[in-house]
Design a protein around this motif. Structure first.
Motif, PDB file in Angstrom:
ATOM      1  N   TRP A   1       6.283  15.628   1.561  1.00  0.00           N
ATOM      2  CA  TRP A   1       7.592  15.627   0.918  1.00  0.00           C
ATOM      3  C   TRP A   1       7.867  14.367   0.112  1.00  0.00           C
ATOM      4  CZ3 TRP A   1      10.361  11.435   2.564  1.00  0.00           C
ATOM      5  CH2 TRP A   1       9.951  10.873   3.782  1.00  0.00           C
ATOM      6  N   ALA A   2       7.132  13.288   0.396  1.00  0.00           N
ATOM      7  CA  ALA A   2       7.548  11.981  -0.114  1.00  0.00           C
ATOM      8  C   ALA A   2       7.280  11.828  -1.619  1.00  0.00           C
ATOM      9  CB  ALA A   2       6.871  10.862   0.669  1.00  0.00           C
ATOM     10  N   LEU A   3       6.092  12.254  -2.070  1.00  0.00           N
ATOM     11  CA  LEU A   3       5.813  12.128  -3.501  1.00  0.00           C
ATOM     12  C   LEU A   3       6.794  12.983  -4.304  1.00  0.00           C
ATOM     13  CD1 LEU A   3       4.110  11.024  -5.841  1.00  0.00           C
ATOM     14  CD2 LEU A   3       2.526  12.928  -5.493  1.00  0.00           C
ATOM     15  N   GLN A   4       7.072  14.191  -3.757  1.00  0.00           N
ATOM     16  CA  GLN A   4       8.019  15.083  -4.410  1.00  0.00           C
ATOM     17  C   GLN A   4       9.398  14.418  -4.545  1.00  0.00           C
ATOM     18  OE1 GLN A   4       8.475  18.822  -2.292  1.00  0.00           O
ATOM     19  NE2 GLN A   4       7.591  19.844  -4.072  1.00  0.00           N
ATOM     20  N   LYS A   5       9.842  13.773  -3.459  1.00  0.00           N
ATOM     21  CA  LYS A   5      11.139  13.071  -3.463  1.00  0.00           C
ATOM     22  C   LYS A   5      11.158  11.976  -4.515  1.00  0.00           C
ATOM     23  CE  LYS A   5      14.353  14.124  -0.546  1.00  0.00           C
ATOM     24  NZ  LYS A   5      15.241  14.929  -1.283  1.00  0.00           N
TER      25      LYS A   5
ATOM     26  N   GLY B   1       1.559   5.901 -18.256  1.00  0.00           N
ATOM     27  CA  GLY B   1       1.272   5.323 -16.946  1.00  0.00           C
ATOM     28  C   GLY B   1       0.177   4.282 -17.039  1.00  0.00           C
ATOM     29  N   ILE B   2       0.260   3.284 -16.171  1.00  0.00           N
ATOM     30  CA  ILE B   2      -0.699   2.170 -16.192  1.00  0.00           C
ATOM     31  C   ILE B   2      -1.734   2.346 -15.081  1.00  0.00           C
ATOM     32  CG2 ILE B   2      -0.953  -0.333 -16.059  1.00  0.00           C
ATOM     33  CD1 ILE B   2       1.966  -0.574 -16.981  1.00  0.00           C
ATOM     34  N   GLU B   3      -3.009   2.167 -15.440  1.00  0.00           N
ATOM     35  CA  GLU B   3      -4.122   2.295 -14.488  1.00  0.00           C
ATOM     36  C   GLU B   3      -3.922   1.354 -13.304  1.00  0.00           C
ATOM     37  OE1 GLU B   3      -7.955   1.876 -16.328  1.00  0.00           O
ATOM     38  OE2 GLU B   3      -8.998   2.306 -14.473  1.00  0.00           O
ATOM     39  N   SER B   4      -4.246   1.770 -12.104  1.00  0.00           N
ATOM     40  CA  SER B   4      -4.620   3.130 -11.792  1.00  0.00           C
ATOM     41  C   SER B   4      -3.540   3.864 -10.995  1.00  0.00           C
ATOM     42  CB  SER B   4      -5.916   3.126 -10.971  1.00  0.00           C
ATOM     43  OG  SER B   4      -5.728   2.347  -9.803  1.00  0.00           O
ATOM     44  N   ARG B   5      -2.792   3.125 -10.177  1.00  0.00           N
ATOM     45  CA  ARG B   5      -1.797   3.834  -9.363  1.00  0.00           C
ATOM     46  C   ARG B   5      -0.630   4.350 -10.200  1.00  0.00           C
ATOM     47  NH1 ARG B   5      -3.808  -0.218  -6.490  1.00  0.00           N
ATOM     48  NH2 ARG B   5      -2.163  -1.598  -7.200  1.00  0.00           N
ATOM     49  N   GLY B   6      -0.442   3.757 -11.367  1.00  0.00           N
ATOM     50  CA  GLY B   6       0.587   4.263 -12.267  1.00  0.00           C
ATOM     51  C   GLY B   6       0.292   5.686 -12.737  1.00  0.00           C
ATOM     52  N   PHE B   7      -1.008   6.026 -12.789  1.00  0.00           N
ATOM     53  CA  PHE B   7      -1.385   7.384 -13.223  1.00  0.00           C
ATOM     54  C   PHE B   7      -0.839   8.457 -12.275  1.00  0.00           C
ATOM     55  CE2 PHE B   7      -5.669   5.919 -15.277  1.00  0.00           C
ATOM     56  CZ  PHE B   7      -4.967   5.275 -16.273  1.00  0.00           C
ATOM     57  N   ILE B   8      -0.864   8.133 -10.981  1.00  0.00           N
ATOM     58  CA  ILE B   8      -0.437   9.108  -9.961  1.00  0.00           C
ATOM     59  C   ILE B   8       1.015   9.510 -10.231  1.00  0.00           C
ATOM     60  CG2 ILE B   8       0.042   9.404  -7.483  1.00  0.00           C
ATOM     61  CD1 ILE B   8      -2.164   7.162  -7.060  1.00  0.00           C
TER      62      ILE B   8
ATOM     63  N   ASP C   1       0.850  -1.193   0.000  1.00  0.00           N
ATOM     64  CA  ASP C   1       0.000   0.000   0.000  1.00  0.00           C
ATOM     65  C   ASP C   1       0.887   1.244   0.000  1.00  0.00           C
ATOM     66  OD1 ASP C   1      -1.930   1.910   0.420  1.00  0.00           O
ATOM     67  OD2 ASP C   1      -2.280   1.375   2.526  1.00  0.00           O
ATOM     68  N   ILE C   2       0.800   2.013  -1.091  1.00  0.00           N
ATOM     69  CA  ILE C   2       1.673   3.200  -1.210  1.00  0.00           C
ATOM     70  C   ILE C   2       1.011   4.457  -0.633  1.00  0.00           C
ATOM     71  CG2 ILE C   2       2.858   2.246  -3.235  1.00  0.00           C
ATOM     72  CD1 ILE C   2       1.333   4.388  -4.950  1.00  0.00           C
ATOM     73  N   THR C   3      -0.220   4.354  -0.139  1.00  0.00           N
ATOM     74  CA  THR C   3      -0.907   5.582   0.291  1.00  0.00           C
ATOM     75  C   THR C   3      -0.219   6.297   1.464  1.00  0.00           C
ATOM     76  OG1 THR C   3      -2.556   4.453   1.672  1.00  0.00           O
ATOM     77  CG2 THR C   3      -3.160   4.858  -0.627  1.00  0.00           C
TER      78      THR C   3
ATOM     79  N   ASP D   1       3.328   1.582 -10.399  1.00  0.00           N
ATOM     80  CA  ASP D   1       3.713   1.640  -8.987  1.00  0.00           C
ATOM     81  C   ASP D   1       4.540   0.423  -8.575  1.00  0.00           C
ATOM     82  OD1 ASP D   1       1.444  -0.027  -9.144  1.00  0.00           O
ATOM     83  OD2 ASP D   1       0.776   0.477  -7.118  1.00  0.00           O
ATOM     84  N   VAL D   2       4.055  -0.776  -8.941  1.00  0.00           N
ATOM     85  CA  VAL D   2       4.681  -2.004  -8.431  1.00  0.00           C
ATOM     86  C   VAL D   2       5.065  -2.926  -9.587  1.00  0.00           C
ATOM     87  CG1 VAL D   2       4.262  -4.114  -7.070  1.00  0.00           C
ATOM     88  CG2 VAL D   2       3.363  -1.925  -6.260  1.00  0.00           C
TER      89      VAL D   2
END
Ligand code: AMP
Length: 186
Positions: free
Chosen positions: A45-49, A68-75, A36-38, A133-134
């Motif tokens: 700061w973490a997403l920016q890093k 990007g791949i749906e759905s977390r890849g989009f973020i 879980d990456i949430t 994401d993964v």
């Protein structure tokens, strides 16, 4: 594409990011430990890093588009596209995209699944970075590579926030001759 310099500070920062990934046992089904990456996304700061670490490797690389791949890849894909000044292509589950699509199927533990992209998402010869994401078994990314290849895109790197190394998905991508990068390894 350049690897990140692994000086001690960088290692410490990556370790901090790693500690923000939460294990959810038996989700979405028994036996799977869901990463879980949430909690990482929740930190200002973490997403920016993450995006800085991934995106700084592309300075001067002339990347045209991030896919990007749906759905977390989009973020990750949209933030990365913004950071490096590239366009954004979205690779989606079947039936979600409104225009003409091409599709690729891949094998799951039981059965098959499919992903799609708009046929005009990428022009022949464009420099493409693929991101999700993964990296688990590599099946999803393998199908995404099929799509980009069909459209004639030039894949410069295949990137992941995190990699489950024991599943050896990396090999599938390396065997196709593409550079692969994951920021956090488990
Ligand atoms: P795979 O095709 O096996 O490499 O699986 C990759 C896709 O499934 C990615 O889009 C991930 O979001 C998702 N995924 C697979 N395994 C996990 C996991 N253990 N935790 C979170 N997401 C996963």
């Amino acid at each position: 594409m350049a690897e990140i310099q692994t000086d001690l500070n960088v290692q410490k920062e990556i370790e901090e990011l790693r500690s923000l990934i939460r294990d959810i046992p038996d989700f979405p089904k028994p036996g799977i430990i869901f990463k879980d990456i949430t909690p990482l996304l929740h930190k200002p700061w973490a997403l920016q890093k993450v995006i800085d670490f991934i995106g700084n490797r592309y300075v001067g690389a002339g990347v045209d588009i991030v896919a990007g791949i749906e759905s977390r890849g989009f973020i990750l894909a949209s933030a990365l596209a913004y950071k490096i000044g590239a366009g954004l292509a979205i690779i989606r589950k079947p039936g979600k995209l409104p225009y003409k699509t091409i599709s690729a199927t891949y094998t799951l533990e039981y059965g098959e699944d499919k992903i799609e992209v708009h046929e005009d998402a990428i022009q022949r010869g464009m420099k493409v970075v693929l991101i999700d994401d993964v990296l688990a078994t590599g099946g999803t990314m393998g199908a995404a590579i099929d799509l980009i290849e069909k459209l004639g895109g030039n894949i410069v790197s295949v990137d992941f926030l995190l990699e489950l190394t024991f599943l050896e998905g990396r090999k599938k991508i390396e065997d196709r001759g593409y550079p692969i990068f994951s920021l956090i390894k488990f």
